[in-house]
Structure formats: C-alpha cells, structure tokens
Design a protein around this motif. Structure first.
Motif, PDB file in Angstrom:
ATOM      1  N   VAL A   1      56.165  31.219  34.630  1.00  0.00           N
ATOM      2  CA  VAL A   1      56.940  30.405  35.600  1.00  0.00           C
ATOM      3  C   VAL A   1      57.879  31.184  36.330  1.00  0.00           C
ATOM      4  O   VAL A   1      58.807  32.044  35.897  1.00  0.00           O
ATOM      5  CB  VAL A   1      57.621  29.068  34.854  1.00  0.00           C
ATOM      6  CG1 VAL A   1      58.091  28.276  36.042  1.00  0.00           C
ATOM      7  CG2 VAL A   1      56.778  28.550  33.972  1.00  0.00           C
ATOM      8  N   ASP A   2      57.805  31.251  37.812  1.00  0.00           N
ATOM      9  CA  ASP A   2      58.463  31.982  38.626  1.00  0.00           C
ATOM     10  C   ASP A   2      60.172  30.993  38.618  1.00  0.00           C
ATOM     11  O   ASP A   2      60.126  29.937  38.484  1.00  0.00           O
ATOM     12  CB  ASP A   2      58.121  32.043  40.025  1.00  0.00           C
ATOM     13  CG  ASP A   2      58.766  32.990  40.903  1.00  0.00           C
ATOM     14  OD1 ASP A   2      58.467  34.040  41.057  1.00  0.00           O
ATOM     15  OD2 ASP A   2      59.569  32.561  41.892  1.00  0.00           O
ATOM     16  N   GLU A   3      61.176  31.850  38.845  1.00  0.00           N
ATOM     17  CA  GLU A   3      62.455  31.232  38.958  1.00  0.00           C
ATOM     18  C   GLU A   3      62.748  29.916  40.099  1.00  0.00           C
ATOM     19  O   GLU A   3      62.833  29.121  39.722  1.00  0.00           O
ATOM     20  CB  GLU A   3      63.680  32.216  38.829  1.00  0.00           C
ATOM     21  CG  GLU A   3      65.020  31.913  38.994  1.00  0.00           C
ATOM     22  CD  GLU A   3      66.001  32.792  39.068  1.00  0.00           C
ATOM     23  OE1 GLU A   3      65.690  34.065  39.333  1.00  0.00           O
ATOM     24  OE2 GLU A   3      67.150  32.424  39.164  1.00  0.00           O
ATOM     25  N   GLY A   4      61.909  30.464  41.115  1.00  0.00           N
ATOM     26  CA  GLY A   4      61.803  29.274  42.056  1.00  0.00           C
ATOM     27  C   GLY A   4      61.250  28.143  41.766  1.00  0.00           C
ATOM     28  O   GLY A   4      61.654  27.051  42.371  1.00  0.00           O
TER      29      GLY A   4
ATOM     30  N   HIS B   1      64.067  26.124  40.511  1.00  0.00           N
ATOM     31  CA  HIS B   1      65.356  25.652  41.377  1.00  0.00           C
ATOM     32  C   HIS B   1      64.586  24.686  42.495  1.00  0.00           C
ATOM     33  O   HIS B   1      65.182  23.622  42.696  1.00  0.00           O
ATOM     34  CB  HIS B   1      65.219  27.002  42.442  1.00  0.00           C
ATOM     35  CG  HIS B   1      66.417  28.017  41.695  1.00  0.00           C
ATOM     36  ND1 HIS B   1      67.680  27.988  42.081  1.00  0.00           N
ATOM     37  CD2 HIS B   1      65.972  29.009  40.876  1.00  0.00           C
ATOM     38  CE1 HIS B   1      68.175  29.267  41.330  1.00  0.00           C
ATOM     39  NE2 HIS B   1      67.161  29.432  40.655  1.00  0.00           N
TER      40      HIS B   1
ATOM     41  N   LEU C   1      54.918  28.659  41.064  1.00  0.00           N
ATOM     42  CA  LEU C   1      56.086  29.274  42.034  1.00  0.00           C
ATOM     43  C   LEU C   1      56.722  27.988  42.603  1.00  0.00           C
ATOM     44  O   LEU C   1      56.189  26.945  42.432  1.00  0.00           O
ATOM     45  CB  LEU C   1      55.298  30.126  43.089  1.00  0.00           C
ATOM     46  CG  LEU C   1      54.363  31.038  42.533  1.00  0.00           C
ATOM     47  CD1 LEU C   1      53.527  31.734  43.763  1.00  0.00           C
ATOM     48  CD2 LEU C   1      55.240  32.337  41.955  1.00  0.00           C
TER      49      LEU C   1
ATOM     50  N   GLU D   1      60.873  18.408  55.666  1.00  0.00           N
ATOM     51  CA  GLU D   1      61.041  19.939  55.215  1.00  0.00           C
ATOM     52  C   GLU D   1      59.685  20.445  55.956  1.00  0.00           C
ATOM     53  O   GLU D   1      58.442  20.048  55.993  1.00  0.00           O
ATOM     54  CB  GLU D   1      60.949  20.326  53.597  1.00  0.00           C
ATOM     55  CG  GLU D   1      60.981  21.515  53.347  1.00  0.00           C
ATOM     56  CD  GLU D   1      60.621  21.621  51.576  1.00  0.00           C
ATOM     57  OE1 GLU D   1      60.198  22.466  51.366  1.00  0.00           O
ATOM     58  OE2 GLU D   1      61.374  20.794  50.896  1.00  0.00           O
ATOM     59  N   PRO D   2      59.946  21.669  56.428  1.00  0.00           N
ATOM     60  CA  PRO D   2      58.865  22.527  56.938  1.00  0.00           C
ATOM     61  C   PRO D   2      57.667  22.407  55.940  1.00  0.00           C
ATOM     62  O   PRO D   2      57.718  22.649  54.753  1.00  0.00           O
ATOM     63  CB  PRO D   2      59.186  23.941  57.250  1.00  0.00           C
ATOM     64  CG  PRO D   2      60.816  23.861  57.085  1.00  0.00           C
ATOM     65  CD  PRO D   2      61.053  22.628  56.391  1.00  0.00           C
ATOM     66  N   SER D   3      56.445  22.255  56.340  1.00  0.00           N
ATOM     67  CA  SER D   3      55.304  22.351  55.790  1.00  0.00           C
ATOM     68  C   SER D   3      55.006  23.274  54.731  1.00  0.00           C
ATOM     69  O   SER D   3      55.113  24.404  55.026  1.00  0.00           O
ATOM     70  CB  SER D   3      54.018  22.040  56.571  1.00  0.00           C
ATOM     71  OG  SER D   3      52.910  22.089  55.822  1.00  0.00           O
TER      72      SER D   3
ATOM     73  N   LEU E   1      51.100  25.739  54.275  1.00  0.00           N
ATOM     74  CA  LEU E   1      50.888  27.483  54.649  1.00  0.00           C
ATOM     75  C   LEU E   1      50.932  28.152  53.192  1.00  0.00           C
ATOM     76  O   LEU E   1      50.027  28.772  52.723  1.00  0.00           O
ATOM     77  CB  LEU E   1      51.867  27.736  55.375  1.00  0.00           C
ATOM     78  CG  LEU E   1      51.679  29.016  56.067  1.00  0.00           C
ATOM     79  CD1 LEU E   1      50.430  29.176  57.142  1.00  0.00           C
ATOM     80  CD2 LEU E   1      52.748  29.716  56.733  1.00  0.00           C
ATOM     81  N   ALA E   2      52.084  27.716  52.616  1.00  0.00           N
ATOM     82  CA  ALA E   2      52.258  28.544  51.271  1.00  0.00           C
ATOM     83  C   ALA E   2      51.223  28.150  50.245  1.00  0.00           C
ATOM     84  O   ALA E   2      50.967  29.060  49.606  1.00  0.00           O
ATOM     85  CB  ALA E   2      53.645  28.104  50.755  1.00  0.00           C
TER      86      ALA E   2
ATOM     87  N   ASN F   1      45.280  33.009  48.549  1.00  0.00           N
ATOM     88  CA  ASN F   1      44.643  34.312  48.802  1.00  0.00           C
ATOM     89  C   ASN F   1      44.168  34.933  47.531  1.00  0.00           C
ATOM     90  O   ASN F   1      44.045  34.372  46.545  1.00  0.00           O
ATOM     91  CB  ASN F   1      45.852  35.079  49.646  1.00  0.00           C
ATOM     92  CG  ASN F   1      46.944  35.394  48.683  1.00  0.00           C
ATOM     93  OD1 ASN F   1      46.758  35.652  47.547  1.00  0.00           O
ATOM     94  ND2 ASN F   1      48.135  35.480  49.311  1.00  0.00           N
ATOM     95  N   ARG F   2      43.817  36.128  47.876  1.00  0.00           N
ATOM     96  CA  ARG F   2      42.948  36.860  46.754  1.00  0.00           C
ATOM     97  C   ARG F   2      44.056  36.872  45.295  1.00  0.00           C
ATOM     98  O   ARG F   2      43.366  37.235  44.477  1.00  0.00           O
ATOM     99  CB  ARG F   2      42.495  38.171  47.128  1.00  0.00           C
ATOM    100  CG  ARG F   2      43.482  39.039  47.802  1.00  0.00           C
ATOM    101  CD  ARG F   2      42.918  40.405  48.061  1.00  0.00           C
ATOM    102  NE  ARG F   2      42.879  41.102  46.834  1.00  0.00           N
ATOM    103  CZ  ARG F   2      41.739  41.632  46.567  1.00  0.00           C
ATOM    104  NH1 ARG F   2      40.721  41.980  47.310  1.00  0.00           N
ATOM    105  NH2 ARG F   2      41.522  42.207  45.316  1.00  0.00           N
ATOM    106  N   ASN F   3      45.250  36.932  45.537  1.00  0.00           N
ATOM    107  CA  ASN F   3      46.123  37.049  44.420  1.00  0.00           C
ATOM    108  C   ASN F   3      46.615  36.029  43.945  1.00  0.00           C
ATOM    109  O   ASN F   3      47.351  35.962  43.246  1.00  0.00           O
ATOM    110  CB  ASN F   3      47.138  38.362  44.783  1.00  0.00           C
ATOM    111  CG  ASN F   3      46.705  39.605  45.334  1.00  0.00           C
ATOM    112  OD1 ASN F   3      45.798  40.134  44.385  1.00  0.00           O
ATOM    113  ND2 ASN F   3      47.400  39.973  46.288  1.00  0.00           N
ATOM    114  N   ARG F   4      46.077  34.891  44.442  1.00  0.00           N
ATOM    115  CA  ARG F   4      46.586  33.592  44.045  1.00  0.00           C
ATOM    116  C   ARG F   4      45.648  32.558  44.399  1.00  0.00           C
ATOM    117  O   ARG F   4      45.680  31.826  45.428  1.00  0.00           O
ATOM    118  CB  ARG F   4      47.985  33.214  44.747  1.00  0.00           C
ATOM    119  CG  ARG F   4      48.322  33.539  46.149  1.00  0.00           C
ATOM    120  CD  ARG F   4      49.737  33.514  46.622  1.00  0.00           C
ATOM    121  NE  ARG F   4      49.878  32.041  46.944  1.00  0.00           N
ATOM    122  CZ  ARG F   4      51.207  31.756  47.370  1.00  0.00           C
ATOM    123  NH1 ARG F   4      52.355  32.502  47.365  1.00  0.00           N
ATOM    124  NH2 ARG F   4      51.682  30.486  47.459  1.00  0.00           N
TER     125      ARG F   4
END
Lengths: 342, 314
Positions: A20-23, A26, A64, A75-77, A80-81, A85-88
């Motif tokens: 688990v990422d810190e983000g 948050h 994440l 909030e901005p969409s 996109l995030a 991609n190949r690493n996620r």
C-alpha cells in the motif's frame, strides 16, 4: 521419494502479495472526512499489479491514491490515472472501512471472502472473464482508519477458489527449457509486442498459441476455440508477479478454476510470464503442466455453478494470519509537521 | 538553518512563477533541460527501460506546464539488496571512484569513472551482487540480539503457515503436497529485501530532473524516510540527500537535491564532447541516472540501456 520432492516445489506462492502506497492512506483519510463520513458501505477500488520484473523480488498488488474514487464530484477526473499501463494492470477490488476497531474485528471475514469469490465464480460462468480477465484477481481489503492517531489497520484477502480434488502439477520448468530455440525467440517477441501495445499491455491473462511453423502468437482468452480448431499448441499464459524459480504465483489458482470450469479442460500447459528489466525473460518465466480432475468441470456444468468451491485467501503477515497496521503520524499529524518545519 | 531553507524555497517558488518554465534549450551549455526536453527524454527512458512509466500523480498537485499524463516518471518495487555503507567499504578497497568535481567538498563521486591503475576491471559497474551470498549475509546470519528477536519473526517459519492456514480456512489441498495449491514454498532461500519506488520529477527552479526515493522494508511496509538515508552513499546522506515534500505525491520522501545537477551534467556532457561524442538530449536521463547511481549505489533501478560514454576515442 525423489518424485515427491520434485512435485512439492510447485506450490503456488502467496508470499507478501500486497503493498500500500502512502498516498492511498492520505486519500482514504480525506475521502472519509469529506465524503464517506460514517458510511461503512463497501467502496469499489482498483489495485494495480504487473509481472515480476526483477529476478530477485516478486511484484505486489499495489494500492495507490488513484485506487480510490474521487472525494468530491468537482475534483479533476482521476479517470486518466486509473487507466492501466504495462506497469500497472488494474484489478477490481472492494474496500470495507469500518468506523471503529471493534467493528473491524467483528467483521465476518469468512462470508466477506465468500461473497467476493462468488463474483469471480459468477464471472467465470457468465463469460465476463473473456471480456475482462482481471476479474479473476478480485480482491478485498478491510480497514479501520484511526484519523485521530493517523494509524490504519488493514487486512487483504485474495479469494482463491479451491479445486477439490486439487489440480496436480505434472511438470514445471523454466520456459527456456520447454521451447525450441525458434519457438522461444518467437514467444519472447510476441510477449514483448503484447506488452508494448497499449491495448493489450495491461491484460494479465492470455493465450500463447504456437503453430507448426514455430511461430508464436499471443491471443485473447476468447480466441481459445479458434486456436484449438487450427491444431495449434496452446499455453495458458498469465502475468506472474512471483519471482521464485519453483513456484508459480497466486493468479494461477483462479486461472485453473476458470480453465476447468469454463472450458472443461483436464490437462493443460500454463505459462508464468516474467520479465527482467521490462522485457520477456524465458529463463525466469515458467512453463508447467497441470492436471485438473474433470469431475468438477464441465461434465457437471449446470450443477457446478450452484456449487461454488471453498474459498481461501486472507493474506498472511510475516508468516502468520493477521492484520497489518501502519502509523502515518509523522507525515499526517499537523502538530508534528509544524514542529519539524520550525 | 531550517528557516533559511524555507525562505529559499519561497524565493524559488516566486522566481519559478515569474520566470516560468524553461522553453529554450540550454542542454549543452548549462547541463539543464527545458520542459519539453524533459518530456522527450522521459519518453525515451520509458521506451528503452520499460519498467519506468509516466504518471499523473495527485490531480491537485498537477503542474500546468507538463502534460497531464506525463507529470513525473516512476519505477516501483526496485530491490535494494544491502545497505550503502557495506558497498562503500568494498568500493574504497577497489579504488573505483573518481571525484568529478573537486572545487569544494560538494563534489560528486562517480562510480563509473576511471578505476585506479592496478584495477583491471575497466569501466566497471557496481560490484556484482551475488544473490545467494547476500541472502546468507543479510537474512540468515544477521539476527542481531539487540532487537529482542524481532528480526527472527521476519524469517518465516514454514511450519506455521499451513497450520495457521487451516485455523480458519479449510483448504483440503494444503494437506497434499503433491497438488498444485497455495502453500508457502519450501525453499528457505526467499530473499527478504528492502525495495524502493524511485521517481523523477522536473524541478522548475533548477531546470533539471530530480530523483525521489520511497522505501519499503522487507515485508513491504513503508520505510521512514530517515531509514532511507542508509541506502544513500554516506558522502551524500546528510548533504545532498534531504527529506522533503514530493511535488506530485503525498508524504515526505528522500530526494537528491538538484542544486548541483546542472553543473554535474554539464561536466559529463563536456567530457563526452571532448571525446567526440555529440550528446543527444533524449539520452539525458540515461546519463543522469548513471550519475544518480553514485548517490544510491545499492538501489537496482533500471538504467540498463548501455550506451557508449565515448571511451573508444581516447
């Protein structure tokens, strides 16, 4: 004895599967303060994973900040995030965040796990897996976010359908030993092509078909019948997050359940796809042969959808069954932040 | 000191707002990158070293001068097999370092510089790390008693797995070792190692890339940034590597301060040009990451595109 020893090495590894990422914490905190408040209903989340990319460490299912939904409508969409991609490679999951530690402990973990496994089981029978194979990797997280102390209790589960009787591993070798050199070269380049194309890079389950001319092609699961009709050699491939030379990674379990329940196949070859520094590595990748008892497969098709197999999957923490806890007071506590900035 | 650095940051922010991001190339003259050159170099890194990818980070922290989907570069889950201090001892013994900049003690150490005369290995990379050897050293032998047996818990006791597994969940398959089931590997050689997420952002003030480190311990739990300093070359740990807010992610992260990046990159570029190699801007990040390797010698991130530093012409 020797035979036993050889077969024993094939256990599906499930070491240290989550990260688990810190983000994430948050974002969960602000989500809870601004939107969820006391609402304890399950939240759909997205986990990310990728094939093993280093010979010495396994990859993990990672959460994440983008794993969570936006905490306000304006909030901005983050669409996109959350794209893969190949690493996620995005994997669907559910988060249950309780308001108290007591209710966290009181959760009926076994039925929660079963409910998620039921979704996987239904997706296998409905054909959803062929549209989006990542549903085979559905996961569940339960958590308690103590926003007064900035500490987070959590526990992951990766529901695995238990084949009964279990699948038998007949053979498991580095992929490089299972192909002719022409085939190996063709498999590598087909994998690299699949991984570099944005439309396929984040699809974790696929078919490797090898024609009599030694040319390998990667295909979508839905193309299985076409491959079989053409008399091609077919391997069931998946992105393997595990790095261990003698153990396929955890996605194999539900994959086998899918293969035998959906396609009624009793004996198959699978391909644990692994990379080194971002490129196909057939020395690290594995090819195995599994035998699945057909009594649970298509032969009793109609009935078996009703009879969901048993499920396992709560993650182990340092070898023991138990929750994890992380304190982020250092980065989240405003009084501590004020002191360190002074 | 702290107040001063805050003031400095405020000034930098203001300057950044007034001057805006660099648009004219000064890559060869100053060793710096414009925003569009950063994107070009990043695209090239992602295509040659595909464990790196672009990310957009927190929407609220997005920089308008960078494309929304190319805010920074990241590679996750990079192993760090041992602490920097141990590698330095070996390195000193091997004499494989040169000071790129000896005007003051801010000089950067280059691990890829000329080895001393009697060192046969030319243009050597990091000392090779043998996995089994590390495993022995760090996992099995190092059970320090001062941690009150805490370390010992990190080493999985294989016996416990299956037992614990059967406490709540019944998995008939686990009883049969010949079956393909979810059980822990019998292999005792599971390497437990720290891992890092390494990210590269664009620093608008210094007009160079900037490297950030997020560490995880052996069980993939977040490492306090202070502990990250153990994996930084000790010459840099308390000078050039600092703990600050990440421009695109929440939380405090260790970062290599970019104040000397331009000068160091300029020196590298000059050396290349002296050797008759015309540096191309899209290779900037490969050069940059090779130099960053001297600051974080034990973190095995991907900078694999081996390309000629121009040694042939000398």
């Amino acid at each position: 004895e020797v035979l036993l020893e050889m077969l024993r090495v094939g256990g599906v590894s499930k070491i240290c599967m989550s990260s688990v990422d810190e983000g994430f914490w948050h974002k969960l905190s602000s989500l809870k303060l601004n939107k969820l408040r006391l609402d304890e209903s399950p939240i759909p989340i997205t986990g990310f994973y990728a094939p093993c990319s280093h010979p010495q460490v396994s990859n993990h299912l990672t959460l994440l900040a983008e794993s969570l939904p936006a905490d306000s409508d304006d909030e901005p969409s983050s669409l996109l995030a959350s794209q893969g991609n190949r690493n996620r490679c995005p994997v669907p999951g559910i988060l249950l965040n309780t308001n108290t530690l007591e209710s966290f402990y009181a959760l009926d973990k076994q039925s929660l796990l079963k409910a998620e496994a039921k979704k996987i089981w239904d997706d296998i029978y409905s054909g959803k897996v062929e549209e989006d194979s990542s549903v085979l990797l559905r996961f569940l997280v339960i958590s308690f976010a103590d926003l007064k102390k900035w500490s987070f209790h959590y526990w992951f589960a990766f529901p695995a359908l238990v084949l009964d009787p279990p699948a038998t591993l007949v053979n498991l070798k580095p992929a490089s030993q299972c192909f002719t050199s022409e085939e190996a070269e063709s498999v590598s380049s087909a994998c690299n092509k699949w991984r570099s194309k944005s439309s396929t890079a984040d699809i974790p389950f696929f078919l490797v078909s090898i024609g009599s001319n030694s040319i390998a092609t990667l295909r979508h699961l839905r193309e299985l019948e076409t491959c079989q009709n053409n008399g091609q050699k077919v391997l069931f491939g998946f992105y393997d997050p595990c790095h261990l030379p003698n153990n396929p990674g955890w996605p194999l379990r539900n994959y086998l359940a899918y293969i035998c329940s959906r396609w009624g196949l009793g004996k198959i070859h699978f391909f644990c796809y692994r990379e080194n520094r971002g490129f196909a590595d057939l020395g690290l990748s594995l090819v195995g042969e599994a035998e699945i008892s057909l009594s649970q497969g298509r032969s009793i098709g109609g009935r078996s959808h009703q009879n969901m197999p048993n499920v396992v999957g709560w993650e182990l923490n340092k070898g023991k069954r138990g929750l994890r806890c992380i304190s982020l007071a250092k980065t989240m506590d405003p009084t501590r932040l004020a002191v360190s900035a002074a | 000191m702290m107040a001063l650095s805050q003031l400095q940051r405020a000034i930098q922010g203001a300057v950044g707002r007034i001057t805006g991001p660099r648009t004219v190339s000064a890559f060869k003259e100053k060793g710096v990158l414009s925003v569009s050159e950063f994107v070009i170099a990043g695209d090239n890194l992602v295509s040659k070293c595909p464990t790196w990818s672009w990310e957009s980070g927190e929407p609220s922290k997005r920089k308008s001068y960078l494309p929304a989907d190319k805010q920074f570069l990241i590679t996750r889950n990079v192993p760090c097999l041992r602490r920097a201090a141990s590698i330095e001892e070996e390195y000193e013994a091997a004499g494989g370092e040169v000071l790129l900049d000896n005007e003051d003690n801010d000089g950067w150490l280059a691990t890829h510089g000329k080895p001393k005369e009697n060192n046969g290995a030319e243009d050597d990379n990091l000392p090779s790390i043998d996995a089994s050897e590390i495993n022995k050293k760090n996992t099995i032998q190092s059970i320090p008693s001062y941690f009150g047996g805490e370390e010992e818990e990190d080493i999985p006791d294989m016996g416990e797995y299956e037992e614990a597994d059967n406490l709540i969940e019944t998995d008939p398959a686990t009883l049969q070792t010949t079956y393909l089931v979810a059980n822990e590997p019998d292999d005792d050689n599971i390497l437990r190692t720290r891992t890092y997420d390494v990210s590269i952002t664009y620093d608008n003030y210094y007009q160079t890339p900037r490297v950030w480190l997020t560490g995880y311990d052996e069980s993939r739990m977040l490492l306090q940034p202070e502990l990250v300093l153990e994996d930084v070359s000790q010459d840099h740990a308390h000078k050039t590597v600092t703990i600050e807010d990440h421009p695109h992610l929440p939380g405090k992260h260790a970062s290599v301060h970019p104040c000397r990046h331009g000068a160091v990159m300029k020196k590298i570029i000059d050396v290349l040009m002296l050797r008759g190699v015309e540096p191309e801007v899209d290779k900037y990040l490969f050069l940059f990451l090779k130099f960053v390797a001297s600051v974080i010698p034990t973190i095995e991130y991907d900078y694999t595109m081996d390309f000629d530093l121009g040694s042939s012409s000398t």
